[in-house]
Design a protein around this motif. Structure first.
Motif, mmCIF file in Angstrom:
data_model
loop_
_atom_site.group_PDB
_atom_site.id
_atom_site.type_symbol
_atom_site.label_atom_id
_atom_site.label_comp_id
_atom_site.label_asym_id
_atom_site.label_seq_id
_atom_site.Cartn_x
_atom_site.Cartn_y
_atom_site.Cartn_z
ATOM 1 N N TRP A 235 0.777 -1.249 -0.056
ATOM 2 C CA TRP A 235 0.121 0.112 0.041
ATOM 3 C C TRP A 235 0.890 1.301 -0.147
ATOM 4 O O TRP A 235 1.875 1.098 0.631
ATOM 5 C CB TRP A 235 -0.858 0.067 1.275
ATOM 6 C CG TRP A 235 -0.552 -0.400 2.480
ATOM 7 C CD1 TRP A 235 -0.519 -1.827 3.059
ATOM 8 C CD2 TRP A 235 0.494 0.264 3.388
ATOM 9 N NE1 TRP A 235 0.138 -1.909 4.192
ATOM 10 C CE2 TRP A 235 0.803 -0.614 4.390
ATOM 11 C CE3 TRP A 235 0.813 1.671 3.548
ATOM 12 C CZ2 TRP A 235 1.588 -0.233 5.581
ATOM 13 C CZ3 TRP A 235 1.858 1.975 4.503
ATOM 14 C CH2 TRP A 235 1.995 1.132 5.542
ATOM 15 N N GLU A 236 0.333 2.298 -0.455
ATOM 16 C CA GLU A 236 1.037 3.561 -0.555
ATOM 17 C C GLU A 236 0.106 4.527 0.123
ATOM 18 O O GLU A 236 -1.233 4.730 -0.317
ATOM 19 C CB GLU A 236 1.340 4.186 -1.846
ATOM 20 C CG GLU A 236 1.931 3.370 -2.719
ATOM 21 C CD GLU A 236 2.171 3.484 -4.169
ATOM 22 O OE1 GLU A 236 2.164 4.862 -4.546
ATOM 23 O OE2 GLU A 236 1.875 2.854 -5.150
ATOM 24 N N GLN A 237 0.522 4.858 1.508
ATOM 25 C CA GLN A 237 -0.572 5.668 2.239
ATOM 26 C C GLN A 237 -0.285 7.302 2.080
ATOM 27 O O GLN A 237 0.751 7.690 2.547
ATOM 28 C CB GLN A 237 -0.404 5.176 3.617
ATOM 29 C CG GLN A 237 -1.156 6.257 4.698
ATOM 30 C CD GLN A 237 -2.676 5.758 4.543
ATOM 31 O OE1 GLN A 237 -2.858 4.421 4.543
ATOM 32 N NE2 GLN A 237 -3.677 6.693 4.408
ATOM 33 N N PHE A 313 1.600 14.415 2.190
ATOM 34 C CA PHE A 313 2.944 13.381 1.895
ATOM 35 C C PHE A 313 2.436 12.069 1.746
ATOM 36 O O PHE A 313 1.006 11.734 1.850
ATOM 37 C CB PHE A 313 3.762 13.350 3.384
ATOM 38 C CG PHE A 313 3.937 14.914 3.789
ATOM 39 C CD1 PHE A 313 4.976 15.683 3.345
ATOM 40 C CD2 PHE A 313 3.046 15.630 4.711
ATOM 41 C CE1 PHE A 313 5.234 16.759 3.586
ATOM 42 C CE2 PHE A 313 3.146 16.967 4.801
ATOM 43 C CZ PHE A 313 4.439 17.566 4.513
ATOM 44 N N GLU A 314 3.489 11.084 1.594
ATOM 45 C CA GLU A 314 3.241 9.525 1.283
ATOM 46 C C GLU A 314 4.344 8.714 2.033
ATOM 47 O O GLU A 314 5.380 9.133 2.151
ATOM 48 C CB GLU A 314 3.245 9.308 0.105
ATOM 49 C CG GLU A 314 3.029 7.849 -0.257
ATOM 50 C CD GLU A 314 2.909 7.540 -1.774
ATOM 51 O OE1 GLU A 314 2.275 8.043 -2.534
ATOM 52 O OE2 GLU A 314 3.990 6.555 -2.211
ATOM 53 N N PHE A 315 3.817 7.675 2.627
ATOM 54 C CA PHE A 315 4.504 6.503 3.047
ATOM 55 C C PHE A 315 4.248 5.329 2.308
ATOM 56 O O PHE A 315 3.162 4.828 1.958
ATOM 57 C CB PHE A 315 4.334 6.148 4.625
ATOM 58 C CG PHE A 315 5.271 7.059 5.431
ATOM 59 C CD1 PHE A 315 6.477 6.359 5.819
ATOM 60 C CD2 PHE A 315 5.064 8.272 6.136
ATOM 61 C CE1 PHE A 315 7.511 7.083 6.756
ATOM 62 C CE2 PHE A 315 5.999 8.747 6.756
ATOM 63 C CZ PHE A 315 7.005 8.521 7.219
ATOM 64 N N LYS A 362 -4.910 5.572 -1.256
ATOM 65 C CA LYS A 362 -4.154 4.435 -0.788
ATOM 66 C C LYS A 362 -4.266 3.423 -1.843
ATOM 67 O O LYS A 362 -4.981 2.492 -1.904
ATOM 68 C CB LYS A 362 -4.781 4.046 0.454
ATOM 69 C CG LYS A 362 -4.009 2.782 1.116
ATOM 70 C CD LYS A 362 -4.260 2.636 2.533
ATOM 71 C CE LYS A 362 -5.360 2.481 3.152
ATOM 72 N NZ LYS A 362 -5.731 2.859 4.461
ATOM 73 N N HIS A 363 -2.934 3.575 -2.726
ATOM 74 C CA HIS A 363 -2.803 2.838 -3.712
ATOM 75 C C HIS A 363 -2.669 1.704 -3.324
ATOM 76 O O HIS A 363 -1.661 1.148 -2.616
ATOM 77 C CB HIS A 363 -1.580 3.399 -4.842
ATOM 78 C CG HIS A 363 -1.854 4.675 -5.126
ATOM 79 N ND1 HIS A 363 -0.822 5.293 -6.313
ATOM 80 C CD2 HIS A 363 -2.865 5.482 -5.100
ATOM 81 C CE1 HIS A 363 -1.293 6.731 -6.351
ATOM 82 N NE2 HIS A 363 -2.570 6.563 -5.830
ATOM 83 N N ASN A 364 -3.329 0.447 -3.865
ATOM 84 C CA ASN A 364 -3.297 -0.964 -3.287
ATOM 85 C C ASN A 364 -2.406 -1.569 -4.527
ATOM 86 O O ASN A 364 -2.960 -2.028 -5.634
ATOM 87 C CB ASN A 364 -4.387 -1.688 -3.241
ATOM 88 C CG ASN A 364 -4.979 -1.343 -1.701
ATOM 89 O OD1 ASN A 364 -5.829 -2.212 -1.435
ATOM 90 N ND2 ASN A 364 -4.268 -0.266 -1.168
HETATM 91 MG MG MG Z 1 3.109 6.163 -5.134
#
Ligand code: MG
Ligand code: ADP
Length: 750
Positions: A235-237, A313-315, A362-364
């Motif tokens: 996942w990309e949160q 932001f992203e994690f 939230k890219h899965n």
């Molecule tokens: Mg990404």
């Protein structure tokens, strides 16, 4: 009494505005002065403390007997049934470890059908038998394996309405227990007395075993050594950070997670200077702290960066087995909120906290892999591997095509609806992006005749005329950010998932759909083999048929364009825009058959879960409508009328001093402004009154589905209309009087 009278008088408003606007300047000033919080690394290398709070395999080896460990690992890795006796041994080991870590309580940790997770803590203590009130610490296999929390207030969609409808939590050994503060958390499923799922985890686990079974059968066509297929999730949160003082001064953020009003900041993301930009020091310090915490929980976060919108932001972690990855995501969301407080931030996980700029997803990232280490969506090095790759790819396409309405329902929510279709977000239509290379391969496959395509050479290797795939595909970095479901080289990226969502919903739908399709493929394949067709020709013929069939779902163009909407409709893809109606896809005859055949959810559960979705939708819109009315009537209208009377004062004074002609000239613009303000105030008051009436009408509807539809059709349309007038007022009213922090103040952390 005197004070009370003052409060009752019209001074109340004036004082209120005065203090509130002072408060706004104070919180803005404070926010700008805040410095980064210093964060010390807990140890030298991450590997020293990674998984410190997790009862992982390393701890199991230390605290469990060899025999117990073996049985547990067989249950985790091979899905073997766990004997209840074993729970006693595991509980004893867990207790020993937990007590060494200073733990005093334990809880079953589960995913009810709400946002986030649930827990109810119990202390280890029990009275010792015959000890006259002395207590001991106790934690048995019974307490580990099953609990009956009185969780009757969680949404169940009517499944638990009768008196005997108890809810149980049951241990999920495939996700390790972990410690939060003084509490041992045991991941569990949450089911009713009669066995129906009341949570997200139960159907997810069932879908994972369905896809394992179906995919293993297909993978064995290519390699008989495959015993298990694992579904992976990376996942990309995405999220926003807001200073906590500013957050507190925005009732809409506090109560709904998003801003319901607010004029766009003159500068937001148009310069594209935030994306991948230098991370502000306060934020950097938060991220470091968050990473330390995440590592202690064994969450392998790897990537962190600024996203497109200011303060976004992203994690992203290293991907892992879906059930565990999802638990880790939910845990991380909770940790984020805690850590943010230490840095005087609030995390916004809402899909669309601010209008006019990007929302959060939230890219899965999803793929399937075998226990022999082969990625089934990774182009291989040999023609056989490539044929296997194409087989899984094409079956996924068919599954997504046939279930596009269901997949959309699986990611839809009141929140996510604001994101889908605006700015960066994929539209509320599911399509698949394959990239030019894969598209070309599929085209070629579809057009070729089996004779020319299948050439078995001396070494019994099959050629499809596509033997060149490996080299070309491995560096396939083709990207299309507008696609909700994109192939990205070795996986599919389901981008339509919302940032606040439990990914289990999307992953359950996707894995079930793919499992069903693979099972169908295997059946058709077997039939062909039985009738004497060769293995290669059977696969080839089926793939050709499927590629043709799934064409309408493939779209490499701009998903944000209006032409696509028209085109998608022509192709028969689901284009429904209304959130409550999108949910209906869960109970279509096809979906009911799909979930039932794969043993994931029965019809009763599907209906019950939709009830919950409608109810949740209604409540969210209802809360937003109430907050919006409050803000409009208690903040905006009083401020605007105060400014209006200031203008009128001025106008009168000008008239008193200057000759009429001159006074009129001087007053012209202000007079117009007074009229504009009066008109906007009146529209706001009328619209709010109308909206409240629509809410009242909706509230008396008993049927949850109809109520949700009524909120969608009759209440929600007022939001934009009211907001428009409010945002226009924000533009003209004296800045010093405005009580709510503005976008330009909320969005730029220094
Ligand atoms: Mg990404
Ligand atoms: P991007 O933003 O370019 O899409 P990121 O690096 O932000 O990429 O995130 C990619 C995510 O995909 C990571 O969580 C990564 O671990 C995950 N991922 C990579 N390969 C796979 C795979 N085969 N299956 C599932 N997830 C994967």
């Amino acid at each position: 009494m005197y004070f009370y009278l003052i409060l009752q008088s019209k001074f109340k408003q004036i004082f209120y505005i005065y203090f509130m606007s002072l408060l706004r300047f104070k919180v803005v000033e404070d926010a700008f002065k805040k410095k980064a919080v210093a964060v010390e690394a807990p140890a030298k290398a991450v590997s020293d403390y990674f998984g410190k709070y997790v009862f992982n395999r390393e701890k199991m080896a230390k605290y469990l007997s060899v025999e117990t460990m073996k049985i547990i690992l067989n249950a985790i890795d091979k899905g073997e049934v766990l004997d209840r006796d074993i729970a006693d041994h595991v509980a004893a080991g867990m207790k020993m470890w937990a007590m060494e870590m200073g733990v005093t309580h334990y809880t079953h940790w589960f995913h009810p059908l709400t946002d986030g997770t649930a827990e109810k803590h119990d202390a280890f203590i029990e009275y010792e038998n015959g000890s006259n009130g002395r207590v001991i610490e106790e934690f048995t296999g019974k307490l580990l394996a099953q609990q009956e929390p009185d969780a009757s207030s969680f949404p169940s969609g009517g499944i638990r309405n009768t008196f005997e409808a108890r809810g149980y939590t049951a241990w999920d050994p495939s996700s390790p227990a972990f410690i939060v503060d003084d509490t041992l958390c045991i991941p569990t499923v949450f089911i009713s007395y009669t066995g129906e799922a009341l949570d997200y985890k139960t159907p997810l686990l069932k879908s994972l075993s369905a896809v394992d079974k179906a995919a293993t059968a297909v993978a064995q066509i290519f390699d008989s050594k495959v015993k298990k297929v694992i579904s992976y999730l990376g996942w990309e949160q995405e999220f926003f950070l807001v200073d906590d003082g500013l957050y507190a001064a925005r009732p809409d953020l506090v109560l709904t997670g998003r801003t319901l009003i607010g004029h766009e900041s003159a500068k937001n993301q148009q310069l594209e200077d935030h994306y991948f930009g230098a991370i502000p020091t306060r934020v950097h310090s938060f991220m470091k702290d968050l990473e330390y915490e995440a590592y202690k929980y064994g969450i392998p976060v790897k990537t962190r960066h600024n996203e497109v919108a200011p303060n976004q932001f992203e994690f992203a972690p290293i991907y892992g087995e879906t059930n565990l990855a999802n638990d880790q995501n939910l845990l991380l969301m909770a940790i984020m909120k805690r850590v943010a407080r230490r840095h005087s931030f609030r995390v916004l996980l809402h899909e669309k906290p601010f209008a006019g700029i990007n929302g959060s997803g939230k890219h899965n990232n999803w793929s399937l892999g075998t226990d022999t280490g082969v990625g089934l969506l990774t182009p291989g090095k040999t023609p056989e591997e490539n044929l296997q790759f194409i087989t899984f790819l094409v079956n996924t396409l068919v599954a997504v095509y046939k279930n596009n309405a269901l997949l959309k329902a699986s990611i839809m929510s009141a929140n996510n609806a604001h994101r889908l279709g605006s700015n960066e977000a994929p539209p509320a239509i599911i399509s698949v992006f394959l990239g030019s290379q894969i598209s070309a391969v599929l085209d070629k496959l579809e057009k070729s005749t089996s004779e020319e395509a299948i050439v078995v050479d001396a070494k019994k290797k099959m050629k499809l005329g596509i033997t060149h795939i490996p080299e070309v595909l491995l560096d396939n970095t083709d990207r299309n950010r507008t696609s909700p479901f994109a192939f990205t080289g070795n996986r599919f990226e389901f981008r339509a998932v919302g940032s606040s969502a439990n990914s289990a919903s999307a992953m359950t739908a996707l894995n079930t759909a793919v499992a069903y399709q693979l099972a169908e493929f295997k059946q058709e394949y077997d039939a062909k083999i039985t009738s004497g067709v060769s293995k290669e020709k059977a696969i080839f013929d089926l793939l050709k048929k499927y590629i043709k069939e799934s064409k309408p779902i493939c779209f490499d163009g701009n998903g944000y364009s209006d032409e696509w909407k028209t085109e998608a409709e022509k192709r028969g893809l689901d284009c429904e825009n209304s959130v409550p109606r999108i949910f209906e896809a869960y109970t279509s005859p096809e979906s009911i058959k799909l979930f039932r055949t794969m043993g994931v959810l029965n019809e009763k559960e599907l209906h019950a879960r939709n009830e919950v979705k409608w109810e949740t939708y209604t409540k969210k819109v209802q809360i937003e409508a109430r907050v919006l009315s409050d803000l409009a009537l208690n903040h905006i209208v009083p401020v605007a009328s105060k400014y209006q009377s200031l203008l009128l004062d001025n106008i009168t004074k000008v008239k008193a001093v200057f000759p009429e002609d001159k006074a009129n000239k001087i007053n012209a613009i202000d007079m117009q402004l007074v009229e504009d303000i009066a008109e906007r105030i009146s529209i706001i008051q009328t619209k709010v009154a109308q909206m409240i009436q629509k809410q009242k009408n909706a509230n008396i509807i008993e049927n949850e589905q109809e109520k949700a539809n009524s909120y969608h059709d009759n209440v929600e349309p007022f939001f934009e209309k009211i907001r428009f007038q409010v945002d226009k007022l924000e533009e003209v009213v004296d800045n010093e009087m405005w009580t709510l922090p503005k976008y330009r103040e909320l969005l730029f952390i220094r």
